[in-house]
Design a protein around this motif. Structure first.
Motif, PDB file in Angstrom:
ATOM      1  N   SER A 112       0.832  -1.198   0.000  1.00 46.86           N
ATOM      2  CA  SER A 112       0.000   0.000   0.000  1.00 46.86           C
ATOM      3  C   SER A 112       0.870   1.253   0.000  1.00 46.86           C
ATOM      4  N   ALA A 113       1.939   1.242   0.781  1.00 42.55           N
ATOM      5  CA  ALA A 113       2.845   2.390   0.833  1.00 42.55           C
ATOM      6  C   ALA A 113       3.495   2.607  -0.532  1.00 42.55           C
ATOM      7  N   ASP A 115       2.206   1.717  -3.457  1.00 44.86           N
ATOM      8  CA  ASP A 115       1.158   2.231  -4.336  1.00 44.86           C
ATOM      9  C   ASP A 115       0.947   3.723  -4.123  1.00 44.86           C
ATOM     10  N   ILE A 116       0.936   4.148  -2.865  1.00 37.70           N
ATOM     11  CA  ILE A 116       0.756   5.574  -2.559  1.00 37.70           C
ATOM     12  C   ILE A 116       1.911   6.386  -3.136  1.00 37.70           C
ATOM     13  N   VAL A 119       1.497   6.698  -6.877  1.00 42.01           N
ATOM     14  CA  VAL A 119       0.444   7.665  -7.220  1.00 42.01           C
ATOM     15  C   VAL A 119       0.959   9.092  -7.053  1.00 42.01           C
ATOM     16  N   LYS A 120       1.684   9.340  -5.963  1.00 37.00           N
ATOM     17  CA  LYS A 120       2.247  10.689  -5.747  1.00 37.00           C
ATOM     18  C   LYS A 120       3.210  11.061  -6.869  1.00 37.00           C
ATOM     19  N   GLN A 173       1.908   6.614 -13.987  1.00 38.32           N
ATOM     20  CA  GLN A 173       1.821   5.533 -13.002  1.00 38.32           C
ATOM     21  C   GLN A 173       2.159   4.198 -13.655  1.00 38.32           C
TER      22      GLN A 173
END
Length: 182
Positions: A112-113, A115-116, A119-120, A173
């Motif tokens: 999840s980290a 993926d974040i 995205v950033k 992305q």
């Protein structure tokens, strides 16, 4: 007299002059001990009462049972301690299971980290004219009309720039994550 308890449970303990061996001790007191455990600890150990009785006698097996002066008291003490330990272990397992359910899996949290972060990075690669519109819409929740007024654009231009911003973010992305399916 409680009809659920065997007759032995309501009789006084009496002397232990007979000096029964473990087998006789079991035959004489096992039903009483199971009934007393169910009565004292209730539904918490209903399914495990017979196992606790067996474990109680297993704990007494290495000892000389002919020297026991008050067998019911000893049996009840050992069985009560076993039941208390069982209930305590269950409580610890329940707390642990609840804690595990609340905490995300470390591998999942790491994914999840990542993926974040992707995205950033993708958002930061959006060209400047499109980035303002994207940020105002996605992060500030402004309507197309509000963005148009704020940036001095037409609503149609806001829609077009937002579409281009999303397109750039998706391409960025896909490039960052090594995927070509986006």
């Amino acid at each position: 007299m409680d009809p659920k308890l065997p007759r032995v449970a309501t009789q006084p303990e009496g002397s232990w002059d007979e000096r029964d061996d473990l087998d006789r001790l079991y035959r004489r007191y096992a039903p009483w001990l199971g009934a007393m455990l169910r009565r004292r600890f209730g539904r918490g150990i209903e399914a495990d009462a017979d196992d606790l009785v067996q474990e109680t006698y297993a704990r007494l097996a290495p000892h000389d049972t002919t020297r026991i002066e008050r067998p019911q008291a000893l049996l009840m003490r050992v069985a009560s301690n076993l039941a208390t330990d069982l209930l305590r272990r269950r409580a610890v397992r329940t707390r642990h299971a609840q804690q595990v359910q609340r905490e995300p899996d470390t591998a999942q949290a790491a994914a999840s980290a990542l993926d974040i972060l992707l995205v950033k990075e993708a958002i930061l690669q959006i060209p400047e004219p499109y980035l303002d519109v994207f940020v105002l819409r996605r992060f500030h929740g402004l309507t197309y009309e509000q963005i148009a007024t704020r940036c001095g654009l037409t609503v149609k231009s806001v829609e077009w720039r937002l579409a281009r911003a999303v397109e750039h973010a998706l391409k960025a992305q896909a490039g960052l994550s090594g995927r070509s399916d986006r």
